[in-house]
Write a protein that holds these residues in place. Sequence first.
Motif, PDB file in Angstrom:
ATOM      1  N   MET A  50      44.065 -28.647  17.565  1.00 53.03           N
ATOM      2  CA  MET A  50      45.430 -28.909  17.124  1.00 53.03           C
ATOM      3  C   MET A  50      45.899 -30.237  17.695  1.00 53.03           C
ATOM      4  N   ASP A  51      46.661 -30.960  16.893  1.00 59.69           N
ATOM      5  CA  ASP A  51      47.224 -32.245  17.306  1.00 59.69           C
ATOM      6  C   ASP A  51      48.746 -32.134  17.299  1.00 59.69           C
ATOM      7  N   LEU A  52      49.362 -32.498  18.416  1.00 60.60           N
ATOM      8  CA  LEU A  52      50.819 -32.463  18.518  1.00 60.60           C
ATOM      9  C   LEU A  52      51.341 -33.886  18.589  1.00 60.60           C
ATOM     10  N   TRP A  53      52.138 -34.248  17.602  1.00 58.78           N
ATOM     11  CA  TRP A  53      52.727 -35.581  17.531  1.00 58.78           C
ATOM     12  C   TRP A  53      54.157 -35.515  18.058  1.00 58.78           C
ATOM     13  N   ILE A  54      54.442 -36.384  19.016  1.00 60.19           N
ATOM     14  CA  ILE A  54      55.759 -36.406  19.648  1.00 60.19           C
ATOM     15  C   ILE A  54      56.241 -37.844  19.767  1.00 60.19           C
ATOM     16  N   GLY A  55      57.504 -37.989  20.198  1.00 59.75           N
ATOM     17  CA  GLY A  55      58.056 -39.305  20.491  1.00 59.75           C
ATOM     18  C   GLY A  55      58.282 -39.446  21.988  1.00 59.75           C
ATOM     19  N   ASN A  56      59.052 -40.438  22.371  1.00 58.13           N
ATOM     20  CA  ASN A  56      59.258 -40.756  23.776  1.00 58.13           C
ATOM     21  C   ASN A  56      59.724 -39.551  24.592  1.00 58.13           C
ATOM     22  N   LYS A  57      59.065 -39.314  25.707  1.00 53.62           N
ATOM     23  CA  LYS A  57      59.413 -38.186  26.566  1.00 53.62           C
ATOM     24  C   LYS A  57      60.745 -38.399  27.273  1.00 53.62           C
ATOM     25  N   LYS A  58      61.146 -39.625  27.396  1.00 53.82           N
ATOM     26  CA  LYS A  58      62.419 -39.917  28.044  1.00 53.82           C
ATOM     27  C   LYS A  58      63.606 -39.420  27.223  1.00 53.82           C
ATOM     28  N   TYR A  59      63.484 -39.463  25.902  1.00 50.24           N
ATOM     29  CA  TYR A  59      64.635 -39.233  25.035  1.00 50.24           C
ATOM     30  C   TYR A  59      64.583 -37.984  24.167  1.00 50.24           C
ATOM     31  N   PHE A 104      57.027 -46.249  13.770  1.00 48.91           N
ATOM     32  CA  PHE A 104      57.292 -44.843  14.055  1.00 48.91           C
ATOM     33  C   PHE A 104      57.505 -44.060  12.753  1.00 48.91           C
ATOM     34  N   LYS A 105      58.434 -44.531  11.919  1.00 48.38           N
ATOM     35  CA  LYS A 105      58.736 -43.827  10.677  1.00 48.38           C
ATOM     36  C   LYS A 105      57.520 -43.767   9.760  1.00 48.38           C
ATOM     37  N   GLN A 106      56.818 -44.868   9.646  1.00 45.22           N
ATOM     38  CA  GLN A 106      55.659 -44.899   8.761  1.00 45.22           C
ATOM     39  C   GLN A 106      54.592 -43.911   9.219  1.00 45.22           C
ATOM     40  N   THR A 107      54.361 -43.873  10.527  1.00 44.06           N
ATOM     41  CA  THR A 107      53.346 -42.970  11.066  1.00 44.06           C
ATOM     42  C   THR A 107      53.737 -41.514  10.866  1.00 44.06           C
ATOM     43  N   ILE A 108      54.971 -41.179  11.208  1.00 46.71           N
ATOM     44  CA  ILE A 108      55.409 -39.792  11.159  1.00 46.71           C
ATOM     45  C   ILE A 108      55.587 -39.310   9.718  1.00 46.71           C
ATOM     46  N   GLN A 109      56.111 -40.163   8.841  1.00 41.36           N
ATOM     47  CA  GLN A 109      56.308 -39.745   7.450  1.00 41.36           C
ATOM     48  C   GLN A 109      54.998 -39.498   6.721  1.00 41.36           C
ATOM     49  N   SER A 110      53.913 -40.021   7.228  1.00 41.42           N
ATOM     50  CA  SER A 110      52.616 -39.732   6.610  1.00 41.42           C
ATOM     51  C   SER A 110      52.216 -38.271   6.823  1.00 41.42           C
ATOM     52  N   MET A 111      52.854 -37.611   7.805  1.00 47.09           N
ATOM     53  CA  MET A 111      52.577 -36.196   8.082  1.00 47.09           C
ATOM     54  C   MET A 111      53.764 -35.295   7.796  1.00 47.09           C
ATOM     55  N   LEU A 121      53.051 -30.447  14.483  1.00 49.63           N
ATOM     56  CA  LEU A 121      51.772 -29.860  14.874  1.00 49.63           C
ATOM     57  C   LEU A 121      50.855 -29.917  13.666  1.00 49.63           C
ATOM     58  N   VAL A 122      49.694 -30.525  13.837  1.00 51.08           N
ATOM     59  CA  VAL A 122      48.755 -30.706  12.723  1.00 51.08           C
ATOM     60  C   VAL A 122      47.486 -29.916  13.014  1.00 51.08           C
ATOM     61  N   ILE A 123      47.128 -29.043  12.076  1.00 47.25           N
ATOM     62  CA  ILE A 123      45.909 -28.249  12.173  1.00 47.25           C
ATOM     63  C   ILE A 123      45.085 -28.517  10.926  1.00 47.25           C
ATOM     64  N   ASN A 124      43.966 -29.212  11.108  1.00 49.80           N
ATOM     65  CA  ASN A 124      43.087 -29.506   9.966  1.00 49.80           C
ATOM     66  C   ASN A 124      43.861 -30.122   8.800  1.00 49.80           C
ATOM     67  N   ASP A 125      44.648 -31.130   9.090  1.00 46.90           N
ATOM     68  CA  ASP A 125      45.427 -31.880   8.096  1.00 46.90           C
ATOM     69  C   ASP A 125      46.605 -31.102   7.527  1.00 46.90           C
ATOM     70  N   PHE A 126      46.891 -29.925   8.074  1.00 49.17           N
ATOM     71  CA  PHE A 126      48.070 -29.157   7.655  1.00 49.17           C
ATOM     72  C   PHE A 126      49.168 -29.362   8.689  1.00 49.17           C
ATOM     73  N   SER A 127      50.333 -29.809   8.248  1.00 51.44           N
ATOM     74  CA  SER A 127      51.412 -30.158   9.168  1.00 51.44           C
ATOM     75  C   SER A 127      52.463 -29.064   9.270  1.00 51.44           C
ATOM     76  N   ILE A 128      52.880 -28.798  10.495  1.00 53.10           N
ATOM     77  CA  ILE A 128      54.012 -27.915  10.772  1.00 53.10           C
ATOM     78  C   ILE A 128      55.015 -28.730  11.564  1.00 53.10           C
ATOM     79  N   TRP A 129      56.232 -28.865  11.041  1.00 47.49           N
ATOM     80  CA  TRP A 129      57.238 -29.614  11.783  1.00 47.49           C
ATOM     81  C   TRP A 129      58.421 -28.714  12.103  1.00 47.49           C
ATOM     82  N   ASP A 130      59.252 -29.186  12.994  1.00 48.26           N
ATOM     83  CA  ASP A 130      60.395 -28.457  13.556  1.00 48.26           C
ATOM     84  C   ASP A 130      59.892 -27.588  14.721  1.00 48.26           C
ATOM     85  N   SER A 131      60.530 -27.764  15.875  1.00 48.40           N
ATOM     86  CA  SER A 131      60.091 -27.069  17.092  1.00 48.40           C
ATOM     87  C   SER A 131      60.073 -25.555  16.938  1.00 48.40           C
ATOM     88  N   PHE A 132      61.089 -25.006  16.269  1.00 50.65           N
ATOM     89  CA  PHE A 132      61.153 -23.556  16.115  1.00 50.65           C
ATOM     90  C   PHE A 132      59.969 -23.061  15.290  1.00 50.65           C
TER      91      PHE A 132
END
Length: 213
Positions: free
Chosen positions: A1-10, A43-50, A59-70
Motif C-alpha cells: 500500500m502507498d500512502l500519499w500525504i502532504g507536509n507534516k507541519k500543516y 502538488f495538484k498535478q501529482t495528487i489529481q492523477s490519483m 491510499l493506493v492499492i494496486n492503482d486503486f485510490s482511496i481518498w479521505d481519511s475516514f
Amino acid sequence: MDLWIGNKKYLSWSMRAWLVCRHFDIEFTEHLVQLDGLADGIFKQTIQSMNPVGKVPILVINDFSIWDSFAICEFLAEQFPQKLLWPQDTLERARARSLCAEMHSGFSALRSYCPMNIHADLKELGQQLWQQHADLRNDLQRVEQIWELHEQTGDFLFGKFSIADAFFAPVVMRVISYGLPTNQKSQAYMNKIIQVPAIAQWIAEAKLELTSI
C-alpha cells in the motif's frame, strides 16, 4: 500500500491516516508531496492523477485510490480486523465513529482560526483569537467534553488508542501551538497523546520540514 500525504507541519488529515497506519504497524510506503500553493503546481498535478479532488491523504492499492481519511481508516479497519482499530464493543464502536464523524464535519471555527502549524509559537495570536471569537471557545468546550471520555475508559478515549484518538490528535497540536486554555483533564489527555510513539515521530519529522520548505 502507498500512502500519499502532504507536509507534516500543516496537514491534519494526512496526519490522521498516517497515524493509524504507523501506530497499528500496518505496512505502507509513504509518499510526501510538498505543498506549493499553486493551482496548477506540482502538488495538484501529482495528487489529481490519483484523486480528482486534488487533496491528500490518498491510499493506493494496486492503482486503486482511496481518498479521505475516514474512508481510508474504515478500509484499514476492514482489512486488518485483528489489529482492533475500532473499539471491540458494538456501542463503543458506534460512539467512536460518531465522534470521528463529528470531527470530520464540525469544529469549523477551530479549523478556520487555528490551522495546524506544528512547532510554530502562536500563543499570542491564540490569546487574541480566544478573546475575539465565541465560536472558537464553543468548539473547544465541545472538544473538552469529548476528551473527558479518557477518564472513564483509561488513558485514551476508548481505553486503548483507536481511530478516534488519531482523529483528535491534530486538535492537540492546535491547542498546543496556539496556547488555547484547557482544563486539567484535557491537559492529561494531551500529555498522553503526545507520548504515543507514532505521534512523537510525526512531530519530529514535521520539525525537520522547517529547514526544507
